[in-house]
Write a protein that holds these residues in place. Structure first.
Motif, short mmCIF file in Angstrom:
data_model
loop_
_atom_site.label_atom_id
_atom_site.label_comp_id
_atom_site.label_asym_id
_atom_site.label_seq_id
_atom_site.Cartn_x
_atom_site.Cartn_y
_atom_site.Cartn_z
N VAL A 1 35.36 -4.90 53.92
CA VAL A 1 36.31 -6.00 53.75
C VAL A 1 35.85 -6.86 52.59
O VAL A 1 34.74 -7.40 52.59
N VAL A 2 36.71 -6.97 51.57
CA VAL A 2 36.42 -7.78 50.39
C VAL A 2 37.31 -9.03 50.45
O VAL A 2 38.53 -8.93 50.37
N ASN A 3 36.68 -10.17 50.61
CA ASN A 3 37.42 -11.44 50.69
C ASN A 3 37.25 -12.20 49.37
O ASN A 3 36.17 -12.69 49.06
N LEU A 4 38.31 -12.27 48.60
CA LEU A 4 38.27 -12.94 47.30
C LEU A 4 38.88 -14.34 47.35
O LEU A 4 39.26 -14.90 46.32
N MET A 5 38.98 -14.91 48.55
CA MET A 5 39.62 -16.21 48.71
C MET A 5 38.81 -17.34 48.05
O MET A 5 39.39 -18.34 47.62
N LYS A 6 37.48 -17.18 47.97
CA LYS A 6 36.67 -18.28 47.45
C LYS A 6 35.76 -17.84 46.30
O LYS A 6 34.69 -18.41 46.10
N VAL A 7 36.16 -16.84 45.56
CA VAL A 7 35.35 -16.38 44.43
C VAL A 7 35.84 -17.04 43.16
O VAL A 7 36.95 -17.57 43.09
N LYS A 8 35.00 -16.99 42.13
CA LYS A 8 35.39 -17.54 40.84
C LYS A 8 36.50 -16.66 40.25
O LYS A 8 36.50 -15.45 40.45
N PRO A 9 37.43 -17.25 39.54
CA PRO A 9 38.51 -16.46 38.93
C PRO A 9 37.94 -15.38 38.01
O PRO A 9 36.90 -15.57 37.38
N MET A 10 38.62 -14.23 37.98
CA MET A 10 38.20 -13.15 37.09
C MET A 10 39.42 -12.58 36.38
O MET A 10 40.55 -12.70 36.87
N THR A 11 39.18 -12.00 35.23
CA THR A 11 40.28 -11.42 34.48
C THR A 11 40.66 -10.08 35.09
O THR A 11 39.93 -9.50 35.91
#
Length: 282
Positions: A18-28
């Motif tokens: 499970v990859v949760n990207l809700m609180k990661v830094k923005p990425m291109t």
């Protein structure tokens, strides 16, 4: 050349990630594509199965990149979209999105043994002249009994106490021609009796003799057999207490849930009555 790091994921209980990207830094898009590429290869080598990626609405630009890699939509909420990918050979054993919607109809009796009925400003029964029981949809995290009490309060301002689930009906492909609708008919006991209707949704509301409700011409039409059956259940319950439904039992070690069982045998279980369901308001 810098080594590309994997997407930060945690193992689930079924051999997946499970990859949760809700609180990661923005990425291109390019950064995400590179990370996703090396991550999928690594996870496949590790024998992982289902991959879940939770993307916040702010990173919606990354969705198309994941779809091109073979991900599919699972579900979406206001703040995110969930994507899935099955790494082994098909078929996938990932669970499908929620397939059912839960609704309630409230059979509310007053001290005079009359039932509460409404006519709506919109929907299926608009301008039909049909009187119906208050109905609505259960909210996320809400119990069936609590939803019934809430809907009656919202539509008519009548305070009630949950008594039993009398029956339930299922109707397939009823929601967006895809989902199944499960509709619980709940008996409630009124503790206040002066009606103040919700003007935005309700055209009319009143107390009506149960027999008058059950004998409406609408219920006699062949294509409305399900409504007739529901009306007959309400009539049977009103005529004799021999018809018993399901009351709530709260398990001693249960968290956030109630068991609905036959009212006559609830005291035989290793639990206790769900006292919350006896509240007059929520």
């Amino acid at each position: 050349m810098d080594k590309i790091s994997l997407l930060n994921g945690v193992e689930d209980n079924h051999g997946g990630i499970v990859v949760n990207l809700m609180k990661v830094k923005p990425m291109t898009v390019d950064e995400f594509d590179s990370k996703l590429d090396v991550s999928l290869k690594a996870w496949k080598d590790q024998g992982k199965k289902g991959i879940w990626i939770k993307l916040p609405s702010e990173l919606s630009s990354l969705v198309n990149t994941a779809l091109k890699r073979g991900f599919t939509y699972h579900h979406a909420e206001n703040e995110y979209v969930m994507l899935t990918y099955w790494l082994p050979e098909p078929p996938s054993t990932l669970p499908a999105n929620a397939s059912h919607r839960i609704g309630i109809g409230a059979f509310v009796l007053n001290k005079n043994r009359e039932m509460l009925v409404v006519q709506e400003n919109s929907g299926y029964f608009k301008n039909t002249g049909v009187w119906k029981v208050p109905t609505g949809t259960i909210k996320e995290g809400e119990g069936i009994w609590a939803g019934a009490v809430r809907e009656v309060k919202e539509e008519t301002n009548i305070e009630t106490r949950f008594v039993e689930v009398l029956a339930f009906r299922e109707s397939h492909k009823a929601v967006w021609q895809r989902k199944t609708d499960i509709f619980f008919i709940c008996e409630l006991e009124a503790s206040t009796f002066e009606i103040t209707k919700q003007d935005s949704e309700i055209f009319g509301a009143k107390w009506m003799p149960v027999e008058e409700y059950a004998n409406q011409p609408y219920h006699a039409k062949k294509e409305n057999e399900m409504f007739k059956l529901i009306a007959n259940i309400c009539l049977k319950r009103w005529q004799e207490k021999g018809y018993t439904g399901f009351s709530t039992v709260l398990a001693m070690n249960s968290s956030k849930g109630s068991l609905y069982c036959n009212a006559d045998h609830a005291n035989l279980l290793n639990g206790k009555p769900d006292q919350d369901s006896t509240l007059t308001s929520i």
